[in-house]
Enzyme design. Structure first.
Site, PDB file in Angstrom:
ATOM      1  N   GLY A   9       0.841  -1.189   0.000  1.00 14.71           N
ATOM      2  CA  GLY A   9       0.000   0.000   0.000  1.00 14.71           C
ATOM      3  C   GLY A   9       0.871   1.231   0.000  1.00 14.71           C
ATOM      4  O   GLY A   9       1.339   1.665   1.055  1.00 14.71           O
ATOM      5  N   GLY A  11       0.073   4.169  -0.303  1.00 15.18           N
ATOM      6  CA  GLY A  11      -0.842   5.290  -0.114  1.00 15.18           C
ATOM      7  C   GLY A  11      -0.261   6.250   0.918  1.00 15.18           C
ATOM      8  O   GLY A  11       0.959   6.335   1.083  1.00 15.18           O
ATOM      9  N   ALA A 130      -1.234  12.063   7.145  1.00 15.17           N
ATOM     10  CA  ALA A 130      -0.687  12.157   5.788  1.00 15.17           C
ATOM     11  C   ALA A 130      -1.826  12.015   4.798  1.00 15.17           C
ATOM     12  O   ALA A 130      -2.842  11.389   5.101  1.00 15.17           O
ATOM     13  CB  ALA A 130       0.344  11.055   5.551  1.00 15.17           C
ATOM     14  N   ARG A 132      -2.762  11.815   0.275  1.00  9.06           N
ATOM     15  CA  ARG A 132      -2.243  11.683  -1.093  1.00  9.06           C
ATOM     16  C   ARG A 132      -2.701  12.882  -1.897  1.00  9.06           C
ATOM     17  O   ARG A 132      -3.905  13.088  -2.051  1.00  9.06           O
ATOM     18  CB  ARG A 132      -2.861  10.439  -1.741  1.00  9.06           C
ATOM     19  CG  ARG A 132      -2.031   9.220  -1.583  1.00  9.06           C
ATOM     20  CD  ARG A 132      -2.442   8.165  -2.545  1.00  9.06           C
ATOM     21  NE  ARG A 132      -3.626   7.437  -2.118  1.00  9.06           N
ATOM     22  CZ  ARG A 132      -4.037   6.323  -2.696  1.00  9.06           C
ATOM     23  NH1 ARG A 132      -3.384   5.833  -3.722  1.00  9.06           N
ATOM     24  NH2 ARG A 132      -5.108   5.695  -2.264  1.00  9.06           N
ATOM     25  N   LYS A 183      -8.789   4.883  20.880  1.00  9.38           N
ATOM     26  CA  LYS A 183      -8.842   5.651  19.625  1.00  9.38           C
ATOM     27  C   LYS A 183     -10.167   5.396  18.906  1.00  9.38           C
ATOM     28  O   LYS A 183     -10.769   6.315  18.344  1.00  9.38           O
ATOM     29  CB  LYS A 183      -7.656   5.280  18.738  1.00  9.38           C
ATOM     30  CG  LYS A 183      -7.594   6.118  17.481  1.00  9.38           C
ATOM     31  CD  LYS A 183      -6.210   6.244  16.898  1.00  9.38           C
ATOM     32  CE  LYS A 183      -6.199   7.247  15.754  1.00  9.38           C
ATOM     33  NZ  LYS A 183      -5.832   6.625  14.490  1.00  9.38           N
ATOM     34  N   ASN A 201     -14.232  19.701  13.167  1.00  6.20           N
ATOM     35  CA  ASN A 201     -14.310  19.129  14.526  1.00  6.20           C
ATOM     36  C   ASN A 201     -14.830  20.167  15.525  1.00  6.20           C
ATOM     37  O   ASN A 201     -15.632  19.861  16.403  1.00  6.20           O
ATOM     38  CB  ASN A 201     -12.943  18.606  14.961  1.00  6.20           C
ATOM     39  CG  ASN A 201     -12.527  17.377  14.163  1.00  6.20           C
ATOM     40  OD1 ASN A 201     -13.305  16.861  13.365  1.00  6.20           O
ATOM     41  ND2 ASN A 201     -11.313  16.911  14.379  1.00  6.20           N
ATOM     42  N   SER A 251     -11.235  12.541   9.444  1.00  6.07           N
ATOM     43  CA  SER A 251     -10.909  11.693   8.291  1.00  6.07           C
ATOM     44  C   SER A 251     -12.189  11.171   7.624  1.00  6.07           C
ATOM     45  O   SER A 251     -12.278  11.084   6.399  1.00  6.07           O
ATOM     46  CB  SER A 251     -10.020  10.529   8.716  1.00  6.07           C
ATOM     47  OG  SER A 251     -10.628   9.826   9.774  1.00  6.07           O
TER      48      SER A 251
HETATM   49  P1  NAP Z   1      -4.724   5.289   1.432  1.00  3.06           P
HETATM   50  O1  NAP Z   1      -4.019   6.591   1.256  1.00  3.06           O
HETATM   51  O2  NAP Z   1      -6.043   5.092   0.756  1.00  3.06           O
HETATM   52  O3  NAP Z   1      -3.725   4.137   0.970  1.00  3.06           O
HETATM   53  C1  NAP Z   1      -4.091   2.790   0.936  1.00  3.06           C
HETATM   54  C2  NAP Z   1      -3.218   2.111  -0.096  1.00  3.06           C
HETATM   55  O4  NAP Z   1      -3.455   0.715  -0.029  1.00  3.06           O
HETATM   56  C3  NAP Z   1      -3.490   2.540  -1.534  1.00  3.06           C
HETATM   57  O5  NAP Z   1      -2.261   2.945  -2.106  1.00  3.06           O
HETATM   58  C4  NAP Z   1      -4.006   1.267  -2.195  1.00  3.06           C
HETATM   59  O6  NAP Z   1      -3.577   1.072  -3.522  1.00  3.06           O
HETATM   60  C5  NAP Z   1      -3.332   0.217  -1.339  1.00  3.06           C
HETATM   61  N1  NAP Z   1      -3.936  -1.114  -1.475  1.00  3.06           N
HETATM   62  C6  NAP Z   1      -5.186  -1.530  -1.152  1.00  3.06           C
HETATM   63  N2  NAP Z   1      -5.332  -2.838  -1.413  1.00  3.06           N
HETATM   64  C7  NAP Z   1      -4.146  -3.250  -1.925  1.00  3.06           C
HETATM   65  C8  NAP Z   1      -3.666  -4.505  -2.408  1.00  3.06           C
HETATM   66  N3  NAP Z   1      -4.428  -5.605  -2.405  1.00  3.06           N
HETATM   67  N4  NAP Z   1      -2.398  -4.583  -2.871  1.00  3.06           N
HETATM   68  C9  NAP Z   1      -1.607  -3.482  -2.885  1.00  3.06           C
HETATM   69  N5  NAP Z   1      -1.998  -2.272  -2.435  1.00  3.06           N
HETATM   70  C10 NAP Z   1      -3.248  -2.166  -1.967  1.00  3.06           C
HETATM   71  O7  NAP Z   1      -4.970   4.972   2.962  1.00  3.06           O
HETATM   72  P2  NAP Z   1      -4.228   5.575   4.258  1.00  3.06           P
HETATM   73  O8  NAP Z   1      -4.782   6.922   4.543  1.00  3.06           O
HETATM   74  O9  NAP Z   1      -2.753   5.430   4.110  1.00  3.06           O
HETATM   75  O10 NAP Z   1      -4.800   4.611   5.380  1.00  3.06           O
HETATM   76  C11 NAP Z   1      -4.295   3.313   5.648  1.00  3.06           C
HETATM   77  C12 NAP Z   1      -4.771   2.924   7.050  1.00  3.06           C
HETATM   78  O11 NAP Z   1      -4.105   3.770   8.002  1.00  3.06           O
HETATM   79  C13 NAP Z   1      -6.273   3.169   7.271  1.00  3.06           C
HETATM   80  O12 NAP Z   1      -6.832   2.174   8.077  1.00  3.06           O
HETATM   81  C14 NAP Z   1      -6.314   4.518   7.979  1.00  3.06           C
HETATM   82  O13 NAP Z   1      -7.460   4.706   8.798  1.00  3.06           O
HETATM   83  C15 NAP Z   1      -5.047   4.417   8.833  1.00  3.06           C
HETATM   84  N6  NAP Z   1      -4.517   5.742   9.230  1.00  3.06           N
HETATM   85  C16 NAP Z   1      -4.271   6.694   8.271  1.00  3.06           C
HETATM   86  C17 NAP Z   1      -3.753   7.914   8.667  1.00  3.06           C
HETATM   87  C18 NAP Z   1      -3.445   9.007   7.662  1.00  3.06           C
HETATM   88  O14 NAP Z   1      -3.092  10.117   8.058  1.00  3.06           O
HETATM   89  N7  NAP Z   1      -3.568   8.771   6.356  1.00  3.06           N
HETATM   90  C19 NAP Z   1      -3.498   8.173  10.033  1.00  3.06           C
HETATM   91  C20 NAP Z   1      -3.767   7.175  10.967  1.00  3.06           C
HETATM   92  C21 NAP Z   1      -4.277   5.959  10.547  1.00  3.06           C
HETATM   93  P3  NAP Z   1      -4.144   1.894  -4.780  1.00  3.06           P
HETATM   94  O15 NAP Z   1      -3.387   3.181  -4.777  1.00  3.06           O
HETATM   95  O16 NAP Z   1      -3.777   1.012  -5.918  1.00  3.06           O
HETATM   96  O17 NAP Z   1      -5.610   2.058  -4.560  1.00  3.06           O
END
Ligand code: NAP
Length: 304
Positions: A9, A11, A130, A132, A183, A201, A251
């Site tokens: 991932g 992401g 973070a 994208r 959390k 919020n 979020s």
């Molecule tokens: P995100 O930006 O949507 O990234 C998720 C990534 O996973 C995407 O790049 C997606 O690929 C990839 N993915 C999904 N299925 C896959 C597979 N089968 N094989 C390979 N890659 C795959 O999500 P995120 O914000 O990083 O969040 C991830 C987790 O962290 C979530 O549960 C979120 O709640 C938690 N979190 C996030 C943050 C934050 O600030 N972002 C903070 C705390 C917690 P594609 O690009 O191809 O779709």
């Protein structure tokens, strides 16, 4: 340096971890969904991280999932609803003694992943922020901290030194499950209401009775689930978070506004089924879940 880090991932959070590990000299390989995503990544020439107005592109090696070799340490950094399917695909690649770090928010997906793979599962709870801004281009929006722990084996893994070296702020904790519940409760007290009232919020300062009622029910649930520490001072902390992040959109609000699937099933869904299992009548939480599901239906978004 310890052995290779695989990051599934690329992401927001996965990219943030991968870039910091890579630039500190760790051996990192990204696992992308398929050959098409790998081709997209190659055209981007690497992963771009924007941090404090500095923009850097890191040529982190990457592989498509169907072409990936053995995996001994995996950071599973996809959304909670994608984690079980990704884990099943990776299961045959995991080596004996493999370790998998689960970054998913909420609860529920971690248990499903643990059932699907034969590996040590390390749970994480992060306050990092973070997002994208484009494919393979991540903005580090808010410095935070990550707690890691393994409820089955309290000894810390040796690779924590890689995190130290990569300046990934973290702590190993024996009470990771309690932290995840806390959390989860904070998210349930804040995020759904920000969606329903379409507000930042800070807008919840107009709905203090509703927030107080939810916190009382969530505290009752945490007690029933054997998480008394997670229940202590919940309402006070929710009010603090509302004030400290008054200008931010939650979020869940951001997901809904951008027409993206939410992680509701791992937040409100999990809480409501835990209440049912404990035969607790938590009226306000159930009503909130119903209102939120209806809202998602009318906006063409899935409820799970
Ligand atoms: P995100 O930006 O949507 O990234 C998720 C990534 O996973 C995407 O790049 C997606 O690929 C990839 N993915 C999904 N299925 C896959 C597979 N089968 N094989 C390979 N890659 C795959 O999500 P995120 O914000 O990083 O969040 C991830 C987790 O962290 C979530 O549960 C979120 O709640 C938690 N979190 C996030 C943050 C934050 O600030 N972002 C903070 C705390 C917690 P594609 O690009 O191809 O779709």
């Amino acid at each position: 340096m310890t052995s290779r880090w695989h990051v599934l991932g690329a992401g927001s959070l996965g990219g943030l971890w991968a870039a910091r590990l890579f630039r500190s000299g760790c051996d990192v390989e990204l696992i992308l969904r398929d050959q098409q995503r790998l081709a997209d990544y190659k055209s981007a020439a690497g992963l771009t991280l924007t941090e404090d107005d500095q923009v850097n592109c890191y040529p982190i090696p990457a592989v498509a999932l169907d072409n990936c070799g053995p995996v001994s340490r995996l950071l599973l950094a996809c959304k909670a609803y994608d984690a079980p399917a990704a884990a099943s695909q990776l299961a045959p690649l995991l080596t004996a003694n493999a370790e998998v770090i689960l970054l998913q928010n909420g609860l529920g997906s971690q248990e499903r992943v643990a059932d699907l793979i034969n590996a040590r599962c390390i749970l994480a709870s992060s306050t990092e922020g973070a997002f994208r801004q484009a494919d393979f281009s991540i903005v580090y929006a808010g410095h935070g901290h990550t707690w890691l722990g393994d409820p089955l084996r309290p000894a810390p893994p040796s690779w924590l030194e890689d995190l130290q070296q990569s300046q990934i702020s973290h702590d190993w904790t024996v009470d990771i499950v309690s932290r995840l519940w806390r959390k989860l409760a904070l998210n349930c007290a804040i995020n759904p209401l920000t969606v329903l009232y379409d507000c930042r919020n800070g807008g919840l300062r107009e709905h203090t009775d509703e927030v107080a009622g939810l916190c009382a029910e969530l505290s009752q649930l945490l007690q029933a689930c054997g998480m008394p520490d997670a229940a202590t001072g919940l309402h006070e902390q929710v009010l603090k978070v509302i004030n400290a992040t008054a200008a931010n959109y939650s979020s869940m609000h951001q997901d809904v506004r951008q027409k993206r699937r939410t992680e509701i099933a791992y937040l409100m869904g999990y809480v409501c089924s835990a209440a049912e299992q404990h035969q607790l009548q938590l009226t306000q939480l159930n009503e909130l879940n119903t209102r939120l599901c209806h809202y998602l239906d009318t906006h063409g978004l899935p409820r799970h």
